[in-house]
Design a protein around this motif. Sequence first.
Motif, PDB file in Angstrom:
ATOM      1  N   VAL A  38     -60.147  61.537 -82.385  1.00 37.66           N
ATOM      2  CA  VAL A  38     -61.365  61.370 -81.585  1.00 37.66           C
ATOM      3  C   VAL A  38     -62.624  61.851 -82.318  1.00 37.66           C
ATOM      4  N   ASP A  39     -62.463  62.477 -83.457  1.00 35.62           N
ATOM      5  CA  ASP A  39     -63.607  62.830 -84.305  1.00 35.62           C
ATOM      6  C   ASP A  39     -64.036  61.646 -85.180  1.00 35.62           C
ATOM      7  N   GLY A  40     -63.148  60.675 -85.341  1.00 34.75           N
ATOM      8  CA  GLY A  40     -63.474  59.527 -86.181  1.00 34.75           C
ATOM      9  C   GLY A  40     -63.565  59.863 -87.657  1.00 34.75           C
TER      10      GLY A  40
ATOM     11  N   CYS B 270     -68.539  61.529 -83.591  1.00 37.00           N
ATOM     12  CA  CYS B 270     -69.270  61.776 -82.334  1.00 37.00           C
ATOM     13  C   CYS B 270     -70.786  61.954 -82.518  1.00 37.00           C
ATOM     14  N   THR B 271     -71.199  62.700 -83.525  1.00 38.42           N
ATOM     15  CA  THR B 271     -72.641  62.962 -83.655  1.00 38.42           C
ATOM     16  C   THR B 271     -73.413  61.666 -83.956  1.00 38.42           C
ATOM     17  N   PRO B 272     -72.992  60.867 -84.944  1.00 37.55           N
ATOM     18  CA  PRO B 272     -73.715  59.615 -85.158  1.00 37.55           C
ATOM     19  C   PRO B 272     -73.647  58.667 -83.962  1.00 37.55           C
TER      20      PRO B 272
ATOM     21  N   VAL C 252     -59.683  68.941 -84.844  1.00 40.76           N
ATOM     22  CA  VAL C 252     -59.600  70.232 -85.535  1.00 40.76           C
ATOM     23  C   VAL C 252     -61.034  70.664 -85.823  1.00 40.76           C
ATOM     24  N   GLN C 253     -61.423  71.787 -85.244  1.00 38.95           N
ATOM     25  CA  GLN C 253     -62.802  72.242 -85.376  1.00 38.95           C
ATOM     26  C   GLN C 253     -63.114  72.575 -86.839  1.00 38.95           C
ATOM     27  N   LEU C 254     -64.229  72.074 -87.329  1.00 35.37           N
ATOM     28  CA  LEU C 254     -64.675  72.342 -88.702  1.00 35.37           C
ATOM     29  C   LEU C 254     -65.892  73.261 -88.675  1.00 35.37           C
ATOM     30  N   PRO C 255     -66.125  74.041 -89.680  1.00 32.28           N
ATOM     31  CA  PRO C 255     -65.368  74.136 -90.929  1.00 32.28           C
ATOM     32  C   PRO C 255     -64.076  74.942 -90.752  1.00 32.28           C
TER      33      PRO C 255
ATOM     34  N   ASN D  43     -67.087  75.348 -75.276  1.00 31.60           N
ATOM     35  CA  ASN D  43     -67.871  74.335 -74.561  1.00 31.60           C
ATOM     36  C   ASN D  43     -67.113  73.014 -74.442  1.00 31.60           C
ATOM     37  N   LYS D  44     -66.326  72.700 -75.447  1.00 31.39           N
ATOM     38  CA  LYS D  44     -65.526  71.469 -75.372  1.00 31.39           C
ATOM     39  C   LYS D  44     -64.488  71.590 -74.259  1.00 31.39           C
ATOM     40  N   GLY D  45     -63.886  72.782 -74.153  1.00 31.76           N
ATOM     41  CA  GLY D  45     -62.895  73.005 -73.100  1.00 31.76           C
ATOM     42  C   GLY D  45     -63.519  72.863 -71.716  1.00 31.76           C
TER      43      GLY D  45
ATOM     44  N   GLY E 217     -80.043  68.191 -87.540  1.00 34.15           N
ATOM     45  CA  GLY E 217     -79.870  69.536 -88.113  1.00 34.15           C
ATOM     46  C   GLY E 217     -79.717  70.615 -87.049  1.00 34.15           C
ATOM     47  N   ILE E 218     -78.811  71.544 -87.315  1.00 30.12           N
ATOM     48  CA  ILE E 218     -78.707  72.759 -86.476  1.00 30.12           C
ATOM     49  C   ILE E 218     -78.669  73.932 -87.448  1.00 30.12           C
ATOM     50  N   ASN E 219     -79.839  74.484 -87.713  1.00 30.59           N
ATOM     51  CA  ASN E 219     -79.956  75.570 -88.695  1.00 30.59           C
ATOM     52  C   ASN E 219     -80.357  76.848 -87.980  1.00 30.59           C
TER      53      ASN E 219
ATOM     54  N   VAL F 100     -84.608  70.314 -81.235  1.00 29.35           N
ATOM     55  CA  VAL F 100     -83.452  71.166 -81.551  1.00 29.35           C
ATOM     56  C   VAL F 100     -83.767  72.563 -81.034  1.00 29.35           C
ATOM     57  N   PRO F 101     -82.988  73.133 -80.127  1.00 27.13           N
ATOM     58  CA  PRO F 101     -81.810  72.533 -79.500  1.00 27.13           C
ATOM     59  C   PRO F 101     -82.189  71.525 -78.407  1.00 27.13           C
ATOM     60  N   GLY F 102     -81.182  70.925 -77.807  1.00 28.29           N
ATOM     61  CA  GLY F 102     -81.410  70.044 -76.652  1.00 28.29           C
ATOM     62  C   GLY F 102     -81.577  68.582 -76.988  1.00 28.29           C
ATOM     63  N   GLY F 103     -81.290  68.217 -78.249  1.00 30.00           N
ATOM     64  CA  GLY F 103     -81.401  66.808 -78.636  1.00 30.00           C
ATOM     65  C   GLY F 103     -80.036  66.222 -78.902  1.00 30.00           C
ATOM     66  N   VAL F 104     -79.715  66.131 -80.186  1.00 29.07           N
ATOM     67  CA  VAL F 104     -78.456  65.499 -80.591  1.00 29.07           C
ATOM     68  C   VAL F 104     -77.233  66.336 -80.199  1.00 29.07           C
ATOM     69  N   GLY F 105     -77.341  67.669 -80.299  1.00 27.99           N
ATOM     70  CA  GLY F 105     -76.181  68.557 -80.101  1.00 27.99           C
ATOM     71  C   GLY F 105     -75.372  68.235 -78.845  1.00 27.99           C
ATOM     72  N   PRO F 106     -76.015  68.211 -77.667  1.00 22.41           N
ATOM     73  CA  PRO F 106     -75.241  67.956 -76.449  1.00 22.41           C
ATOM     74  C   PRO F 106     -74.532  66.596 -76.452  1.00 22.41           C
ATOM     75  N   MET F 107     -75.083  65.639 -77.193  1.00 25.91           N
ATOM     76  CA  MET F 107     -74.444  64.308 -77.246  1.00 25.91           C
ATOM     77  C   MET F 107     -73.131  64.345 -78.013  1.00 25.91           C
ATOM     78  N   THR F 108     -72.989  65.312 -78.940  1.00 23.55           N
ATOM     79  CA  THR F 108     -71.763  65.388 -79.739  1.00 23.55           C
ATOM     80  C   THR F 108     -70.551  65.605 -78.828  1.00 23.55           C
ATOM     81  N   ILE F 109     -70.676  66.539 -77.892  1.00 25.35           N
ATOM     82  CA  ILE F 109     -69.538  66.836 -77.001  1.00 25.35           C
ATOM     83  C   ILE F 109     -69.343  65.694 -75.994  1.00 25.35           C
ATOM     84  N   ALA F 110     -70.443  65.117 -75.506  1.00 21.01           N
ATOM     85  CA  ALA F 110     -70.300  63.991 -74.566  1.00 21.01           C
ATOM     86  C   ALA F 110     -69.571  62.826 -75.236  1.00 21.01           C
TER      87      ALA F 110
HETATM   88  N1  LIG Z   1     -64.238  68.708 -85.736  1.00 16.89           N
HETATM   89  C1  LIG Z   1     -65.573  68.817 -85.648  1.00 16.89           C
HETATM   90  N2  LIG Z   1     -66.178  69.912 -86.118  1.00 16.89           N
HETATM   91  C2  LIG Z   1     -67.537  69.989 -86.032  1.00 16.89           C
HETATM   92  C3  LIG Z   1     -68.293  68.979 -85.403  1.00 16.89           C
HETATM   93  C4  LIG Z   1     -67.621  67.837 -84.916  1.00 16.89           C
HETATM   94  O1  LIG Z   1     -68.235  66.864 -84.384  1.00 16.89           O
HETATM   95  N3  LIG Z   1     -66.259  67.800 -85.053  1.00 16.89           N
HETATM   96  N4  LIG Z   1     -69.665  69.140 -85.217  1.00 16.89           N
HETATM   97  C5  LIG Z   1     -70.268  70.439 -85.416  1.00 16.89           C
HETATM   98  C6  LIG Z   1     -70.185  71.390 -84.276  1.00 16.89           C
HETATM   99  N5  LIG Z   1     -70.236  70.801 -82.928  1.00 16.89           N
HETATM  100  C7  LIG Z   1     -69.111  70.278 -82.420  1.00 16.89           C
HETATM  101  O2  LIG Z   1     -68.025  70.517 -82.854  1.00 16.89           O
HETATM  102  C8  LIG Z   1     -71.379  70.937 -82.112  1.00 16.89           C
HETATM  103  C9  LIG Z   1     -72.569  71.381 -82.622  1.00 16.89           C
HETATM  104  C10 LIG Z   1     -73.667  71.588 -81.777  1.00 16.89           C
HETATM  105  C11 LIG Z   1     -73.579  71.338 -80.423  1.00 16.89           C
HETATM  106  C12 LIG Z   1     -74.697  71.620 -79.500  1.00 16.89           C
HETATM  107  O3  LIG Z   1     -74.627  71.283 -78.340  1.00 16.89           O
HETATM  108  N6  LIG Z   1     -75.746  72.277 -79.973  1.00 16.89           N
HETATM  109  C13 LIG Z   1     -76.821  72.751 -79.124  1.00 16.89           C
HETATM  110  C14 LIG Z   1     -77.176  74.164 -79.553  1.00 16.89           C
HETATM  111  C15 LIG Z   1     -76.011  75.098 -79.446  1.00 16.89           C
HETATM  112  C16 LIG Z   1     -76.291  76.478 -79.979  1.00 16.89           C
HETATM  113  O4  LIG Z   1     -77.099  77.176 -79.395  1.00 16.89           O
HETATM  114  O5  LIG Z   1     -75.674  76.830 -80.991  1.00 16.89           O
HETATM  115  C17 LIG Z   1     -78.022  71.857 -79.280  1.00 16.89           C
HETATM  116  O6  LIG Z   1     -78.236  71.300 -80.362  1.00 16.89           O
HETATM  117  O7  LIG Z   1     -78.764  71.748 -78.295  1.00 16.89           O
HETATM  118  C18 LIG Z   1     -72.393  70.856 -79.926  1.00 16.89           C
HETATM  119  C19 LIG Z   1     -71.311  70.662 -80.757  1.00 16.89           C
HETATM  120  C20 LIG Z   1     -69.594  71.123 -86.599  1.00 16.89           C
HETATM  121  N7  LIG Z   1     -68.174  71.084 -86.501  1.00 16.89           N
END
Ligand SMILES: Nc1nc2c(c(=O)[nH]1)N[C@@H](CN(C=O)c1ccc(C(=O)N[C@@H](CCC(=O)O)C(=O)O)cc1)CN2
Length: 309
Positions: free
Chosen positions: A129-131, A150-152, A106-109, A62-64, A240-242, A275-285
């Motif tokens: 760019v991850d800060g 990015c998430t905060p 670098v994607q975590l974990p 998705n980042k790509g 949270g994304i559980n 969740v989903p559709g809240g904070v998650g999409p903002m992380t990539i933006a």
């Molecule tokens: N290096 C990093 N690793 C990780 C980060 C990060 O910011 N930098 N954050 C997370 C994973 N993450 C991005 O990397 C990420 C998580 C969730 C979403 C997202 O859009 N979630 C959707 C639901 C997606 C699904 O169905 O799984 C939502 O919440 O609506 C985007 C990016 C851990 N690793």
Amino acid sequence: MDQPTSVPASSTARIIDGKAFAAGLRARIAGHVTALKAQGVTPGLAVVLVGEDPASEVYVRNKGIATAEAGMQGFEHKLPADASQETLLELIARLNADPAVHGILVQLPLPGGLDADKVIDAIAPEKDVDGFHVQNVGRLATGMDAMVSCTPLGCLMMLRDQLGDLSGLEAVVVGRSNIVGKPMAQLLLRENCTVTIAHSRTRDLAGVCRRADIVVAAVGRPRMVQGDWIKPGATVIDVGINRIPAPERGEGRVRLVGDVDFDSAVQVAGAITPVPGGVGPMTIACLLANTVIAASRLNGIAPPADLAY
Ligand SMILES: Nc1nc2c(c(=O)[nH]1)N[C@@H](CN(C=O)c1ccc(C(=O)N[C@@H](CCC(=O)O)C(=O)O)cc1)CN2
């Protein structure tokens, strides 16, 4: 991908649409990329994935896609799960030295056996760019220009959009991770909130949350924050994304829930992220925003004012 949580008929809270908010931000970013290209700079983002964690693979893909849609150059590097620390550090050194790469992530974990702290430490802070680099963490904490996690950053953008000036508001961040809880608290402090960082050992966690005008839940425990922990009218940001078992969807199926019990909290809060559709999409933006900021700074160009925090 899951559908956004359905809203019960009796709901009172505004649902903060992170998907729409992120789409607006990404459109603005695309405009900034066009302007940078006109100055001879194409922002470049390198994403490194080690191993085959299925969720990480989705996030990296998705980042790509988002990088290309914004008009940036994307560089994807995949290493096997048994890649050595040296191999990873060599790759980062190459990316640090590559002038076409302005952002490195670098994607975590990381798979077991790799030391995430050492890896993050090896990334050039101006390309981080991850800060997550300690220099950026320190710069944020001391009020200097920094790359912000990015998430905060996404949470803060949504809070400012909802509430305007945050000065004087009581904010409780539940969770003290380096990636979300701590930088979130720093950002809220910078906005002149009165900030409490709560965690699993906080006494009377419910009572602490009940004082807050803003609750940010980033604790990694499914639906822990209950509706009766929320002050009526408060703004609730669920990080949270559980993935929890969803036998009703079929054997072995899962569904996503946040750290907040949405169905009870939505009855009390003034505004809430689903969740989903809240904070998650903002992380990539916000990752794209940080890449534009990094590309600008590395080329001696002032970053776009609407992206700078
Ligand atoms: N290096 C990093 N690793 C990780 C980060 C990060 O910011 N930098 N954050 C997370 C994973 N993450 C991005 O990397 C990420 C998580 C969730 C979403 C997202 O859009 N979630 C959707 C639901 C997606 C699904 O169905 O799984 C939502 O919440 O609506 C985007 C990016 C851990 N690793």
